[in-house]
Enzyme design. Structure first.
Site, PDB file in Angstrom:
ATOM      1  CB  SER A 152      -0.885  -0.011   1.247  1.00 21.80           C
ATOM      2  OG  SER A 152      -1.419   1.267   1.480  1.00 21.80           O
ATOM      3  CD  GLU A 154      -2.471   5.236   4.318  1.00 16.38           C
ATOM      4  OE1 GLU A 154      -2.275   5.416   5.525  1.00 16.38           O
ATOM      5  OE2 GLU A 154      -2.802   6.151   3.556  1.00 16.38           O
ATOM      6  CE1 TYR A 175      -4.144  -1.954   5.499  1.00 15.80           C
ATOM      7  CE2 TYR A 175      -3.186   0.165   4.900  1.00 15.80           C
ATOM      8  CZ  TYR A 175      -3.725  -1.054   4.530  1.00 15.80           C
ATOM      9  OH  TYR A 175      -3.827  -1.372   3.201  1.00 15.80           O
TER      10      TYR A 175
END
Ligand code: NDP
Ligand code: GDR
Length: 363
Positions: A152, A154, A175
């Site tokens: 990701s 992220e 996460y």
């Protein structure tokens, strides 16, 4: 080589992929459903791991579901969980997949602050469990199994854009930290054991099948309901964050392409175009001639303890090596999602008007 002749006369040349089997974790999610459609279209037999749930959680697969008693069924679902190593190993040993796509995750960044331990168990250790199941299966059978890890954007977190494969990770949530661990587990299994394992570092991708508590879908669902008169207000958090939003249907092709290369590698998949949440609001409400400022209220409940301000990927490597490019633009994505949610709101209105549902219920 297998060819499939469709009812409408189309002839699809499947090549070698017609013989392949794929195993997908997270098959019931947004990406799992698009990837399943894509792989079925390529002639694969697709196996998916699903979690036991007290309600059906296979809504996104209903349109492609064929009863397994039917000999033509090429999608098969099996109960398992990324927290259950023995189940993962059992399914890999019994299915003998050629490709494993690890899409399963507690994928909500905000929720990961509330359930950090569980998020790490599923996202980080879950990937390790699956890699280990693949590795030991290969060791005992001598078969080749290719592995895709759903990484990701992220992971870049606080590192400013543009972000590419060489950009340093600075994760900002439980996460994202867990995804960084999964990324490095994947690299490590490639280097240590020679596994054909790839990390796809995907930037945000959305669709009408996006979960309703991610910001894009939360907005388009509200636009549909407000337009039809089922709702007046929409409560949101930080409107200043910027994201590189693409269409999920485009991105699953990149996952598959990574596993078709001669050598395993890691790739950024992105549109290279970014917009703020506020710009998404402008576009989505504007499309149905509404002014978002009349409907949106800020609820600090949706602020995150640490925010990711600005993500915009550079997908030059995926373009050059995989020959991949996004097909759906930001504006087209917003229109696709609003159109779909307007239709859903119209159906909800009929049910509400006839007393079958409470129209005030909303996520
Ligand atoms: P979704 O949240 O829509 O789907 C997540 C899937 O994981 C669901 O099928 C869910 O099952 C399953 N799952 C959750 N917990 C477990 C568990 N313990 N064991 C097995 N399966 C589990 O995510 P997306 O489809 O949007 O994303 C797919 C993957 O890509 C995820 O790993 C996500 O983190 C990653 N990703 C997504 C991006 C995006 O923008 N969409 C961008 C970058 C990465 P159930 O239906 O039962 O809840
Ligand atoms: P993200 O997606 O965190 O980027 O993770 P999300 O849509 O949740 O948030 C995007 C941005 O919008 C802001 N925001 C809100 N977000 C939510 N969910 N709800 C709100 O009410 C709201 N108001 C403002 C957020 O603060 C954030 O800045 C997604 C997931 O799919 C991950 O699994 C994936 O890895 C990344 O995209 C890439």
């Amino acid at each position: 080589m297998l060819r499939i002749l469709y009812d409408d006369g189309r002839l699809d040349n499947m090549g070698d992929s017609a013989l392949k089997k794929a195993l997908i974790t997270g098959i019931t999610g947004q990406d799992g459903s698009y990837l399943t459609e894509f792989l079925l279209g390529k002639g694969y037999e697709v196996h998916g791991i699903i979690r036991r749930s007290s309600n059906f959680n296979t809504q996104r697969l209903e349109h492609i579901y064929v009863d397994p008693h039917n000999s033509g069924a090429r999608m098969k679902l099996h109960y398992g969980d990324l927290t259950d190593a023995s189940a993962l190993r059992k399914w890999i040993d019994s299915i003998c997949p050629d490709e494993v796509y690890n899409l399963g995750a507690q994928s909500h960044v905000g929720v990961s602050f509330e359930n950090p331990d569980y998020t790490a168990d599923v996202v980080a250790t879950g990937a390790l469990r699956l890699l280990e199941a693949v590795r030991t299966h290969i060791m005992t059978t001598g078969r080749q199994v290719k592995y895709y890890q759903a990484g990701s954007s992220e992971m870049y977190g606080a590192t400013p854009p543009p972000q590419d494969e060489s950009t340093v990770f600075h994760p900002r949530s439980p996460y994202a930290v867990s995804k960084v661990a999964a990324h490095w587990y994947t690299v490590n299994y490639r280097e240590a054991y020679g596994l054909f394992a790839c990390n796809g570092i995907l930037f945000n991708h959305e669709s009408p099948r996006r979960g309703e508590n991610f910001v894009t879908r939360k907005i388009t669902r509200a636009v549909g309901r407000i337009k039809i008169g089922l709702q007046k207000k929409l409560f949101l958090g930080n409107l200043k964050a910027s994201r590189d939003w693409g269409f999920a249907g485009d991105y699953v092709e990149a996952m598959w392409l990574m596993l078709q290369q001669e050598n395993p590698d890691d790739y950024v998949v992105a549109t290279e175009d970014s917009h703020t949440v506020e710009e998404f609001l402008e576009e989505a409400f504007g499309y149905v001639n509404l002014n978002w400022k009349n409907h949106v209220e800020i609820d600090p409940r949706y602020f995150r303890p640490a925010e990711v301000d600005n993500l915009r990927g550079s997908a030059a490597k995926a373009k050059e090596v995989l020959g991949w490019a996004p097909k759906v633009s930001f504006k087209q994505l917003v229109v696709m999602m609003v159109d779909s949610d307007l239709e859903k709101a119209k159906r909800e209105k009929v049910l509400a008007d006839n007393g079958y549902i409470d129209s005030h219920q909303q996520p």
